[in-house]
Design a protein around this motif. Structure first.
Motif, PDB file in Angstrom:
ATOM      1  N   UNK A 178       7.427  34.339   8.009  1.00 23.45           N
ATOM      2  CA  UNK A 178       7.087  34.549   6.605  1.00 23.45           C
ATOM      3  C   UNK A 178       5.615  34.215   6.401  1.00 23.45           C
ATOM      4  N   UNK A 179       5.109  34.541   5.224  1.00 23.12           N
ATOM      5  CA  UNK A 179       3.742  34.165   4.868  1.00 23.12           C
ATOM      6  C   UNK A 179       3.678  32.658   4.651  1.00 23.12           C
ATOM      7  N   UNK A 180       2.646  32.028   5.219  1.00 26.33           N
ATOM      8  CA  UNK A 180       2.502  30.588   5.057  1.00 26.33           C
ATOM      9  C   UNK A 180       2.379  30.172   3.609  1.00 26.33           C
ATOM     10  N   UNK A 181       1.666  30.964   2.814  1.00 26.35           N
ATOM     11  CA  UNK A 181       1.485  30.636   1.400  1.00 26.35           C
ATOM     12  C   UNK A 181       2.804  30.617   0.638  1.00 26.35           C
ATOM     13  N   UNK A 182       3.785  31.368   1.133  1.00 27.72           N
ATOM     14  CA  UNK A 182       5.068  31.464   0.439  1.00 27.72           C
ATOM     15  C   UNK A 182       6.131  30.536   1.028  1.00 27.72           C
ATOM     16  N   UNK A 183       5.719  29.661   1.920  1.00 25.27           N
ATOM     17  CA  UNK A 183       6.705  28.782   2.550  1.00 25.27           C
ATOM     18  C   UNK A 183       7.289  27.805   1.535  1.00 25.27           C
TER      19      UNK A 183
ATOM     20  N   UNK B 192       4.222  31.045  10.229  1.00 22.07           N
ATOM     21  CA  UNK B 192       5.212  30.191   9.566  1.00 22.07           C
ATOM     22  C   UNK B 192       6.582  30.829   9.720  1.00 22.07           C
ATOM     23  N   UNK B 193       7.605  29.995   9.894  1.00 27.07           N
ATOM     24  CA  UNK B 193       8.975  30.473  10.023  1.00 27.07           C
ATOM     25  C   UNK B 193       9.845  29.869   8.935  1.00 27.07           C
ATOM     26  N   UNK B 194      10.647  30.721   8.330  1.00 24.39           N
ATOM     27  CA  UNK B 194      11.613  30.255   7.338  1.00 24.39           C
ATOM     28  C   UNK B 194      12.773  29.558   8.042  1.00 24.39           C
ATOM     29  N   UNK B 195      13.212  28.453   7.476  1.00 24.54           N
ATOM     30  CA  UNK B 195      14.319  27.697   8.038  1.00 24.54           C
ATOM     31  C   UNK B 195      15.451  27.672   7.020  1.00 24.54           C
ATOM     32  N   UNK B 196      16.618  28.048   7.472  1.00 26.17           N
ATOM     33  CA  UNK B 196      17.805  27.987   6.617  1.00 26.17           C
ATOM     34  C   UNK B 196      18.848  27.110   7.280  1.00 26.17           C
ATOM     35  N   UNK B 197      19.435  26.236   6.507  1.00 25.06           N
ATOM     36  CA  UNK B 197      20.488  25.361   6.992  1.00 25.06           C
ATOM     37  C   UNK B 197      21.775  25.683   6.254  1.00 25.06           C
TER      38      UNK B 197
END
Length: 245
Positions: free
Chosen positions: A177-182, A237-242
């Motif tokens: 994802x975009x770092x700014x949108x993390x 940047x990587x999105x993390x979902x739990x």
């Protein structure tokens, strides 16, 4: 008799892992107090082991004991003293006990692996470690490296991440994802020449908590207060979902 079917239980507060069965080889990681390791091979007093994240290395046999069936230490210490953050303890009849059978008296109650169910809670515990020193291969408050810090924090949620930063990036390779949108809890990765060498936990946007020299919270934006060194190293940047309740 020592064989590959044995478990090796760490009974020292911290136990270093080496790349080869000699103290002159490089330290590659550490095992934590109460951790249980699978024995792959034995060479004299050195053990070739595999940690629960699949990481392999060599460890000296005086850091623990061999067990056919070891107690399950399912709780993680979240204080810095008297046991380092990241140590494993067990709970028996309502009392927390170390792998050595001693009562563990605490100010902050240990957390069961998988017990943290929100990113806010993960970041709370990450921020409580601000000031802890950097130590190559470290995974406790006695000293973290960048990926060891991230791995230990996420273990509180029950998510077992790979050991090294480049492996963690690969783990989330389908969620760039975009770092700014993390969002808080996502992961920022850094490096040079397309090689990942550093990771930190997003606190939102281009802000993060990470271990570089020590555990700290900062930004890598282009403004006056941002870290230019991190900004120059930023990769993705990587999105993390739990699976959180």
């Amino acid at each position: 008799m020592i064989n590959k079917d044995n478990l090796f239980v760490i009974r020292a507060h911290i136990a270093p892992l080496y790349s080869k069965p000699t103290f002159t080889s490089s330290k590659i990681s550490k095992a934590t107090f109460g951790e249980q390791l699978k024995v792959l091979n034995v060479k004299g007093s050195w053990l070739n082991i595999m940690q629960e994240d699949g990481y392999k290395g060599w460890i000296k046999d005086f850091y623990g004991t061999f067990e056919k069936k070891a107690p399950q230490c399912e709780y993680i210490v979240i204080e810095k003293h008297p046991l380092p953050f990241g140590s494993r303890v067990q709970k028996i009849n309502g009392q927390y006990k170390t792998i050595n059978g001693d009562d563990y008296n605490f100010s902050l109650e240990p957390i069961k692996i998988g017990g943290v169910t929100s990113f806010d809670s993960l970041l709370f515990h990450a921020r409580n470690l601000i000031g802890c020193p950097y130590r190559w291969g470290g995974k406790t408050s006695g000293g973290f490296d960048c990926s060891g810090f991230v791995q230990t924090i996420f273990l509180l949620s029950g998510l077992m991440l790979p050991r090294d930063s480049w492996q963690q990036s690969e783990f989330f390779k389908d969620s760039f994802i975009s770092g700014e949108k993390s969002k808080p809890g996502d992961l920022h990765f850094f490096g040079k020449d397309s090689k990942i060498s550093h990771v930190g936990i997003s606190t939102g946007g281009l802000n993060l908590v990470h271990c570089q020299g020590w555990v700290k919270e900062e930004s890598f934006s282009d403004d006056t207060f941002g870290s230019k060194k991190l900004a120059d190293m930023y990769m993705h940047t990587c999105s993390v979902e739990l699976n959180l309740d």
